[in-house]
Design a protein around this motif. Structure first.
Motif, mmCIF file in Angstrom:
data_model
loop_
_atom_site.group_PDB
_atom_site.id
_atom_site.type_symbol
_atom_site.label_atom_id
_atom_site.label_comp_id
_atom_site.label_asym_id
_atom_site.label_seq_id
_atom_site.Cartn_x
_atom_site.Cartn_y
_atom_site.Cartn_z
ATOM 1 N N ARG A 1 0.844 -1.205 0.000
ATOM 2 C CA ARG A 1 0.000 0.000 0.000
ATOM 3 C C ARG A 1 0.879 1.255 0.000
ATOM 4 O O ARG A 1 0.651 2.174 -0.792
ATOM 5 C CB ARG A 1 -0.912 0.044 1.236
ATOM 6 N N HIS B 1 -7.895 4.943 -3.454
ATOM 7 C CA HIS B 1 -9.015 4.363 -2.702
ATOM 8 C C HIS B 1 -8.890 2.839 -2.623
ATOM 9 O O HIS B 1 -9.136 2.231 -1.587
ATOM 10 C CB HIS B 1 -10.350 4.729 -3.359
ATOM 11 N N ARG C 1 -7.129 -2.715 4.196
ATOM 12 C CA ARG C 1 -8.095 -2.989 5.272
ATOM 13 C C ARG C 1 -8.571 -4.444 5.202
ATOM 14 O O ARG C 1 -8.776 -5.092 6.231
ATOM 15 C CB ARG C 1 -9.264 -2.022 5.146
ATOM 16 N N ASP D 1 -6.069 -6.401 6.895
ATOM 17 C CA ASP D 1 -6.197 -6.241 8.357
ATOM 18 C C ASP D 1 -7.303 -7.135 8.911
ATOM 19 O O ASP D 1 -7.169 -7.689 10.008
ATOM 20 C CB ASP D 1 -6.536 -4.782 8.721
ATOM 21 N N LEU D 2 -8.397 -7.230 8.178
ATOM 22 C CA LEU D 2 -9.524 -8.043 8.659
ATOM 23 C C LEU D 2 -9.154 -9.528 8.661
ATOM 24 O O LEU D 2 -9.525 -10.270 9.583
ATOM 25 C CB LEU D 2 -10.771 -7.748 7.816
ATOM 26 N N HIS E 1 -7.181 -10.031 11.708
ATOM 27 C CA HIS E 1 -8.024 -10.157 12.904
ATOM 28 C C HIS E 1 -8.569 -11.583 13.037
ATOM 29 O O HIS E 1 -8.638 -12.122 14.139
ATOM 30 C CB HIS E 1 -9.198 -9.181 12.844
ATOM 31 N N TYR F 1 -15.906 -9.303 10.967
ATOM 32 C CA TYR F 1 -14.702 -9.226 10.128
ATOM 33 C C TYR F 1 -14.991 -9.705 8.705
ATOM 34 O O TYR F 1 -14.581 -9.085 7.732
ATOM 35 C CB TYR F 1 -13.553 -10.051 10.729
ATOM 36 N N ARG G 1 -17.292 -7.133 6.933
ATOM 37 C CA ARG G 1 -16.586 -5.917 6.528
ATOM 38 C C ARG G 1 -15.630 -6.201 5.361
ATOM 39 O O ARG G 1 -15.448 -5.349 4.490
ATOM 40 C CB ARG G 1 -15.791 -5.327 7.708
#
Lengths: 222, 222
Positions: free
Chosen positions: A56, A85, A92, A95-96, A99, A189, A192
């Motif tokens: 990123r 974007h 993200r 990241d999920l 998690h 999670y 999203r």
């Protein structure tokens, strides 16, 4: 002969596809680690997330350089702004997945997912992977029809999410508060992750058609 | 005399501050609605969220127009690119306030928050408001020191989040699975709201110093 500018635009597109595959692999490994209490698999997702974050940062830097040096207009400008974007959404998504992997790691050597929920979590993992595969294809081809299929698949994720909550809140729930919270957060999670996939698809439809779709992929849980 | 271009840049800055205040008001009203089972307050947060979404769309459009027509470089380009990131964070903060309001609405006429958790949820709401007020000041002044205070306040939010989980997972938890899930998700909404505030602050430090801070505001829950 292509010029260096358009070569760099192409390279950015290839890196976006590579980043999408990394986000997909992360969620695939995280789901497997979760269902099999696979500590090594979970650790790998955690350590590999730095590669997604680095990609990123690299893509943001390269995009900024192109904007700064080439001052593109019209479609090229739109593509570069959209890239910013997309990399935010894809990071993200990574990241999920992270998690999800951390839930697997936290409950190891136990399997975090109770037997009655294996199916629904496994299906959420499958929908997540199907979505991210389609997202990669959409990025490659800016395929508006495939982007619509992504919206439909997000509806499947929402249905699975509702099913998960029905199971958690049934009178038969026998796994206590901690497992219920784990499962509610896991559900979020995956949901999203799907929302961000839809966000990517909508941005690309916007490049292809100039029209931003209405509606929000972000829905409240339960 | 200022030119139209710099007037528009200033106007975008003012709109960003206005959007920040809307995201703050939404979370303030959502927290009050949650603690007082105030249905009208919750409905107002839900209906007002469209204004935040519209402001994001408007700011994205105006930013794109400036990029397209003025082809800025250096700091102006950085400010405009950052604006795109900020409006994404601020819109998401509005969405998270909306999620809090929807929990209040879903449990009405009951108060969603059990008595033992009122304090911690109330404090999470206060930290959220303090953060968003600081974010508005940082946007106005690009104040690097204040941005650091935001990082420290995010640590307070994380501590409250851990405290919430300790209460949820204590042997004395007497409110059942549904309330535990509500509270776990609420905790996540407040924590993510704070993460986005930190994200905004870091982006502005980046404009002011040219250096992106390392570290991630996104932490796993529980």
């Amino acid at each position: 002969m292509r010029d260096l500018y358009h070569d760099e635009l192409d390279d950015i597109g290839h890196s976006l596809v590579a980043m999408t595959h990394l986000a997909g692999t992360a969620m695939e490994r995280a789901t497997n680690a979760l269902l099999d209490a696979d500590l090594n698999g979970a650790e790998r997702v955690v350590s590999d997330d730095t590669a997604i974050d680095a990609l990123r940062a690299d893509l943001e830097h390269r995009t900024f350089q192109l904007l700064s040096l080439q001052q593109p207009v019209a479609t090229d400008l739109r593509v570069l702004i959209t890239t910013l974007h997309l990399v935010a959404d894809l990071e993200r998504m990574g990241d999920l997945a992270l998690h999800v992997a951390k839930v697997a790691r936290m409950r190891y050597p136990d399997v975090a997912v109770p037997p009655e929920l294996r199916d629904v979590i496994s299906q959420m993992g499958e929908v997540a992977l199907s979505l991210v595969d389609k997202v990669a294809e959409v990025i490659k081809g800016r395929d508006v029809e495939l982007a619509k299929a992504i919206e439909a698949e997000d509806d499947s994720m929402d249905a699975l999410h509702r099913k998960l909550f029905t199971l958690l809140l049934s009178d038969n729930w026998a796994y206590g508060t901690e497992a219920a919270i784990d499962m509610a957060l896991l559900g979020r999670y995956y949901e999203r992750y799907a929302d961000h996939a839809v966000g990517v698809a909508r941005r690309i439809v916007f490049i292809a058609t100039g029209e931003m779709q209405s509606g929000s992929a972000s829905r409240p849980v339960s």
